[in-house]
Write an enzyme that holds these catalytic residues in place. Sequence first.
Site, mmCIF file in Angstrom:
data_model
loop_
_atom_site.group_PDB
_atom_site.id
_atom_site.type_symbol
_atom_site.label_atom_id
_atom_site.label_comp_id
_atom_site.label_asym_id
_atom_site.label_seq_id
_atom_site.Cartn_x
_atom_site.Cartn_y
_atom_site.Cartn_z
ATOM 1 N N LYS A 140 36.007 8.838 -26.477
ATOM 2 C CA LYS A 140 36.856 8.567 -25.322
ATOM 3 C C LYS A 140 36.415 7.337 -24.527
ATOM 4 C CE LYS A 140 39.842 12.113 -25.168
ATOM 5 N NZ LYS A 140 41.293 11.991 -24.980
ATOM 6 N N SER B 51 34.648 13.348 -33.517
ATOM 7 C CA SER B 51 35.105 12.720 -32.277
ATOM 8 C C SER B 51 34.227 12.976 -31.056
ATOM 9 C CB SER B 51 36.543 13.143 -31.975
ATOM 10 O OG SER B 51 36.641 14.558 -31.899
#
Length: 412
Positions: free
Chosen positions: A64, A313
Site C-alpha cells: 500500500k 501483498s
Amino acid sequence: MTSHRPASDLEKLPVKLADITAAAKVIGSSVTATVCNESRTLSEICGCNLWLKFENLQFTATFKERGALNRLSALSAEERRQGVIAMSAGNHAQGVAYHAKRLGVPATIVMPVGTPMVKVENTRRHGAVVVVTGATLEEAGAYAAELGETHGMTMIHPYDDPLIIAGQGTIALEMLKAVPALDTLVVPIGGGGLISGMAIAARTLKPDIRVVGVEAELYPSMYNAIKHTQLPMRGDTLAEGIAVKWPGKLTTEIIRHVVDEILLVSEPEIERAVAELINIEKTVVEGAGAAGLAAVQSRPELFAGRNVGLVLSGGNIDTRLIASVLTRELAREGRLKQLSLDIVDRPGQLAAVASLLAEAGANIIEVSHQRTFSDLPAKATVLQLVIETRDRAHLEEVLARLSAAGLAARCD
C-alpha cells in the site's frame, strides 16, 4: 472478463501504462523494489513454476505504500498544509501514515472496530491520529468523509483513485522486468486497486498474460459485481485486508475489462497458505497476502505447468493469530490431536497411558483429568490429552495401539 481485449480498450481506461511508469519515477527509491523469487518447493507442490513478489518486505510490510506515496506526492501546498484523511482496515493506513510523516503532511486515519491491534499500533507509531469507529470499512469511510469535509482534509482513498491504482501497478512492472517469462499473475482483491493497476501494466506490456483475482469466500464483493451474483458477505475472515463489501466503481470497470477470472478461497485454504509460507519460505504473510497461494493450491488444474507470479501483498498479522494458524494447521495434518479416554481413577493409570504413548512415539503436549462434568461412575475419570504425532498415518498407528490396550480414545 477476457484475455483477448484489443489494445484500444486499454486506452479507454482511466489509468494507462504511462501513468504507472510515471508513478514508478515518483515513488523511486522511497519504496523498496522488493525481490521476486522462484519458490522451488512450492512450485513442486503446486505443479507450476511459482514466483513470489515479497511486498511483505516493504518498510510498513505492505504494498500500500506505493499508491499512498504516489497520491500524497500529487498534493498541492495548501492540501499538504490542511492534511489528509483515510479510511483503512490497516495496510493503507500504514502506507499513508508513514509517507505523510516523511513528507510533513498531517494525517488522520479512521479504522473500523476489529482492525488487528498490530495495524492500529503501527499506524499510530508512524505519527498519524487514529480514530477507531464503524463496524465495517464502509462505515469507517463514511465517518472519514464527514470528518475530512469538516476540517478541510484531502481524502486519500485506499483503492478508487487513479493515482492509487497507478502506484500499485508498479508491482507488475517490477515482476515482468525480473521474470519476463511470467504468463499468469495471481493477485488478491479487496477494493480492487492492486489488481487494477497490475493488470493494466501487465496487459499493456504483455497482452496475452493471464490475470487472476482472488477474494476471500466470506467477502466475494468483486465476484458478485463482475459475475452478477449475490453470494452473501459475512463473518470474520483471516484475510481482513480484503474484506470489502463494496468494491470501487473505477476498479470494478477496470477489472471487468482486464481480469480473466476471480477465484474464491475458504478460510482453511487461507490458513494453510499462511502456514506453508512460514514453514517453507520462512516469511510471515497476513491472510490477504496469502490468498493468491491459497487459490493456486486449491485449483491446481488452472495453473498446471504455467509460469505464475504471486503477490505476497502484506505481512501485518498479530503474533497470537500466527500461533493459532500454525497449531490449527498441525491439527488438520493430524500432527496435533486432542484425545479423550475413559480410565479408572486410581494411581498408575496416567503413567500407563503415558508409557504406551511413549512406546508409540507420540509426544504428550497437555494433560488433564475431568472428574466432575462426566457421566462416568464416581471411580472413573475422563483423561484428556493433546498429543503430537509425525503425521496422520502415525496418529492412526497411535490410536490403534491405544485400542489394542483396551483404551478406546475419542478424537475431540
